[in-house]
Design an enzyme around this catalytic site. Structure first.
Site, mmCIF file in Angstrom:
data_model
loop_
_atom_site.group_PDB
_atom_site.id
_atom_site.type_symbol
_atom_site.label_atom_id
_atom_site.label_comp_id
_atom_site.label_asym_id
_atom_site.label_seq_id
_atom_site.Cartn_x
_atom_site.Cartn_y
_atom_site.Cartn_z
ATOM 1 N N CYS A 1 0.913 -0.919 0.260
ATOM 2 C CA CYS A 1 0.271 -0.088 0.064
ATOM 3 C C CYS A 1 0.564 1.047 0.498
ATOM 4 O O CYS A 1 0.975 1.862 -0.648
ATOM 5 C CB CYS A 1 -0.847 0.218 1.255
ATOM 6 S SG CYS A 1 -0.986 -1.046 2.225
ATOM 7 N N HIS B 1 -8.149 -1.046 0.227
ATOM 8 C CA HIS B 1 -7.309 -2.278 -0.103
ATOM 9 C C HIS B 1 -8.571 -3.886 -0.708
ATOM 10 O O HIS B 1 -9.135 -4.269 -0.209
ATOM 11 C CB HIS B 1 -6.751 -2.439 1.156
ATOM 12 C CG HIS B 1 -5.773 -1.677 1.899
ATOM 13 N ND1 HIS B 1 -4.516 -2.001 1.875
ATOM 14 C CD2 HIS B 1 -6.422 -1.071 2.287
ATOM 15 C CE1 HIS B 1 -3.914 -0.792 2.870
ATOM 16 N NE2 HIS B 1 -5.405 -0.134 3.001
ATOM 17 N N ARG C 1 7.236 -11.036 4.838
ATOM 18 C CA ARG C 1 6.726 -11.271 6.071
ATOM 19 C C ARG C 1 7.420 -12.246 7.113
ATOM 20 O O ARG C 1 6.752 -13.382 6.946
ATOM 21 C CB ARG C 1 5.046 -11.454 6.848
ATOM 22 C CG ARG C 1 4.690 -9.995 5.834
ATOM 23 C CD ARG C 1 2.869 -11.048 5.730
ATOM 24 N NE ARG C 1 2.503 -9.530 5.168
ATOM 25 C CZ ARG C 1 1.313 -8.800 5.027
ATOM 26 N NH1 ARG C 1 0.435 -10.429 5.395
ATOM 27 N NH2 ARG C 1 0.667 -8.287 4.381
ATOM 28 N N GLN D 1 0.622 -10.895 -3.442
ATOM 29 C CA GLN D 1 -1.015 -10.674 -2.989
ATOM 30 C C GLN D 1 -1.232 -9.969 -5.009
ATOM 31 O O GLN D 1 -0.342 -8.709 -5.395
ATOM 32 C CB GLN D 1 -0.657 -9.625 -2.378
ATOM 33 C CG GLN D 1 -0.392 -9.478 -0.912
ATOM 34 C CD GLN D 1 -0.473 -8.535 0.383
ATOM 35 O OE1 GLN D 1 0.211 -7.375 -0.043
ATOM 36 N NE2 GLN D 1 -0.612 -8.490 0.703
#
Length: 669
Positions: free
Chosen positions: A362, A542, A391, A409
């Site tokens: 983002c 999102h 992550r 993603q």
RNA sequence: GCCGACCUGGCGCAAUUGGUAGCGCAUCGCACUUGUAAUGCGAGGGUUAGGGGUUCGAGUCCCCUGGUCGGCUCCA
């Protein structure tokens, strides 16, 4: 003169019944399948004495309530068996759960698989002895004396009435109760446990449809600062047949496990040398992934998304502005320090910069938004990227492709005005569901995650939360799908809808999320110019459909059990000649298919035909084309499908058309 | 991260109380050329996850590291 007992009227399963006063459930229900009852909405033992005017419903053992009672009773028997074998074991809690139950124990040594066998035997003996579960009301003081040897139970007594969470099977808001297990021969209480009940009347009713399944450990009261207790999981069903059926479902799930199919079908692996939770996709998995991504790109392009790209690392400052570094530093990979200079004494002579692997896309998309002044005419602005993020997931949570440390993603960020928020959300939800259906998932429900009132972690004004939540709720309701509330489940920056999909064997997976965000536009001070020339802040949405490509890949693998529909299958067609002589004929057909974009091979190996069929069946290839003399003479080919069915003598042109159609229409075969 | 179990050729598994690592499939070679789920014969391949220790001797026992699995906690 006849002695008259007073009688009362109660309602049993909807009809009025006259019974003598002081009657209990055993009087009202004679069928063995009724194991408890609901009295005015409250679950009660059959031994409960009813009162005039009570509304009573029987609880059958196979009903959801009945199964919980069965499993809870089985948990008690397990605890009794554990304490028979090891009187030093201290009791934690033992509730029913989906398909079974568990019980936590504080014991010196953890349980072994051999212990489980012995415990099952001990449970069988208790069950056969037909102990009665007798409810007894007690007081705090009495219970503390009786249970002085059970520190965890004492703690639960102290918590009675407050927020119990996991301990709620033991103590409820009402009376404090202990269940005595009474031996029917001697009438002696052989075991007891603090418990709110209800229970089966008798241990014998547990029958033989139970099994102990695994040992694990769990933090006391679910808090990682507490001691870990040893947990034994079990499963329990009304009959042995239902137990079998349950075990077969588990075996079916194991056969579909994407971690296993990933190896068997040569799709992906996790080389130890790379590191935990970091996957490589092999050629077969790679082609599937490319097909999945290509189709997604095409659909996004058609739906008005702009494609953007962003780097994998960034200076720390970006994640300080976004707030990720403050909130999620533990979940990020540690920084890479750049350009720092240190003298021989270890003093820093030039301050360096910390770079982080990005945990989210983002902030990058936001910077693209901010790269120029925006007008209301630019909105909605939709930016899409297959963004790979990293992550630092805790080692214990990693799981195949569904929980990894490096993931891609299918991420998009939509910048919208307050006014077009609702329309945009409606469109996004429709887009998401349509696309998921194309990948073969079609059984959905929605979950609406909202903020918890009064919790300060949720940022933003009440007004905007209320508007946004109401909007999401409306959009969700308009979709016509079942909507499950998830209070308190929102991200700190805004509410979300998540799409839950049921797979081929009924398991649910959280797939897509659509999240509103009032926080990041604020933090990055985003704005746009309205028609009257004033500045307004956009709202951000999102959304990701797959969640991550890796995870979606894993879910689809399990959904299809590796039998991917032709459009996704890594190898779509294999030609199998009856003998070498017909290989050339098949190569000729394969060339035509290949020209049309079909992934096809001809098996020229030395193996016998039967062996080739076996190999490609096990590789779950959707179409086998078999050809021998008969076919060649007829200009035909024989189909063999994954389920073993076959169709002989199909003209080559028809066969090609059928294959192309199946791929084009994304159907399963 | 925590608790527990586990790690043996590409894959699935063996190896009595610690006594010099076997099998099936796969791979390679040769023969066979076959009409719907395993042709036959032969060969190669493992310093037993990595490191250290105990022992005359370790796949087996102990310790450390890595990884996997089952849970717990967590999941922007």
């Amino acid at each position: 003169m006849r002695f008259r007992v007073s009688s009362i009227n109660v309602s049993v399963d909807g009809s009025s019944v006259e019974v003598e006063s002081g009657a209990d459930g055993f009087k009202l229900f004679t069928e063995r399948s009724i194991v408890a009852m609901r009295v005015n909405g409250e679950l009660r033992d059959l031994a409960h004495k009813v009162s005039a005017g009570d509304l009573i419903e029987g609880v059958a053992i196979s009903s959801p309530d009945g199964l919980n009672i069965l499993r809870h009773s089985a948990a008690h028997v397990l605890a009794q068996a554990v304490q028979n074998i090891n009187p030093e074991a201290k009791l934690g809690i033992g509730p029913p759960i989906k398909d079974g139950f568990y019980y936590d124990f504080d014991v010196e040594n953890s349980f072994t698989p051999e212990d489980l066998k012995a415990l099952e035997k001990a449970m069988e003996r208790i069950i056969r002895s037909g102990q009665r579960f007798i409810r007894r009301v007690t007081t705090d003081g009495e219970a503390r004396v009786e249970l002085s040897g059970e520190p965890y139970k004492l703690e639960l007594i102290g918590l009675k009435g407050s927020d119990l969470g996991e301990g709620s099977a033991e103590v409820g808001a009402g009376e404090l109760t202990i269940y005595d297990n009474v031996d029917p021969q001697s009438g002696e209480t052989v075991w007891k446990d603090l418990c709110r009940g209800p229970h089966l009347p008798n241990t014998r009713m547990i029958g033989n449809g139970f099994a102990l399944t695994r040992v694990a450990s769990a933090y006391w009261r679910g808090n990682e600062n507490n001691k870990q207790l040893q947990r034994i999981y079990g499963t329990a069903w009304p009959t042995k047949d239902e137990l079998r059926a349950h075990q077969e479902r588990l075996e079916e799930a194991a056969r579909r496990d994407h971690r296993r199919l990933g190896v068997d079908l040569d799709l992906f692996s996790f080389p130890e040398e790379i590191g935990s939770g970091l996957a490589v996709f092999h050629p077969k998995g790679g082609i599937m992934r490319r097909v999945m991504e290509d189709y997604s790109r095409k659909r996004h392009e058609e739906s008005g998304y702009d494609f953007v790209y962003s780097p994998h690392i960034s200076k720390s400052n970006l994640f300080e502005i976004s707030g990720h570094l403050q909130t999620y530093a533990d979940g990020m990979f540690p920084p890479i320090r750049m350009d720092e200079e240190v003298d021989e004494h270890g003093n820093v002579t030039k301050v360096g910069q910390d770079y982080y692997l990005k945990p989210m896309n983002c902030p990058f998309h936001i910077l693209i938004y901010r790269s120029q002044p925006r007008s209301y005419r630019d909105l909605p602005l939709r930016m899409f990227e297959f963004g790979t993020v990293y992550r630092n997931e805790k080692s214990g949570v990693l799981h195949g492709l569904t929980r990894v440390r490096g993931l891609t993603q299918d991420d998009a960020h939509l910048f919208v005005t307050q006014e077009n928020m609702e329309q945009e959300l409606t469109d996004v939800l429709g887009f998401v569901l349509g696309l998921l259906k194309d990948y073969g998932l079609n059984d959905f429900y929605l979950e609406l995650s909202t903020r918890e009132e009064g919790n300060p972690k949720f940022v933003g004004s009440d007004e905007i939360w209320n508007t946004a939540t109401a909007t999401l709720e409306k959009v969700a309701a308009d979709s016509g799908l079942e909507l499950v509330p998830d209070p308190g489940g929102a991200a700190f920056y805004g509410p979300k809808i998540s799409v839950q999909a049921r797979d081929a064997i009924g398991r649910t997976w959280q797939m897509s999320t659509i999240q509103l965000d009032f926080n990041l536009p604020e933090r990055f001070d985003l704005d746009y110019t309205t028609s009257d020339g004033s500045k307004q802040r956009p709202v951000m949405i999102h959304r990701a459909l797959f969640g991550s490509v890796e995870r979606f890949f894993g879910v689809l693998t399990e959904h299809y059990a590796g039998h991917f529909p032709p459009w996704l299958a890594p190898v779509q067609v294999v030609g199998v000649p009856i003998a070498d002589a017909f290989s050339e004929y098949l190569h000729h057909i394969a060339a035509q298919l290949r020209k049309a974009g079909v992934r096809v091979m001809v098996d020229d190996s030395d193996d016998r035909m039967q062996k080739k069929i076996r190999n490609h069946t096990m590789n779950k290839v959707p179409f086998m084309l078999i050809a021998g003399e008969d076919d060649q003479k007829a200009g035909a080919v024989s189909f063999r499908f994954r389920d073993g069915s076959q169709e002989n003598g199909i003209p080559v042109a028809d066969a090609i058309a059928r294959i192309l159609k199946a791929i084009e229409e994304k159907v399963q075969v």
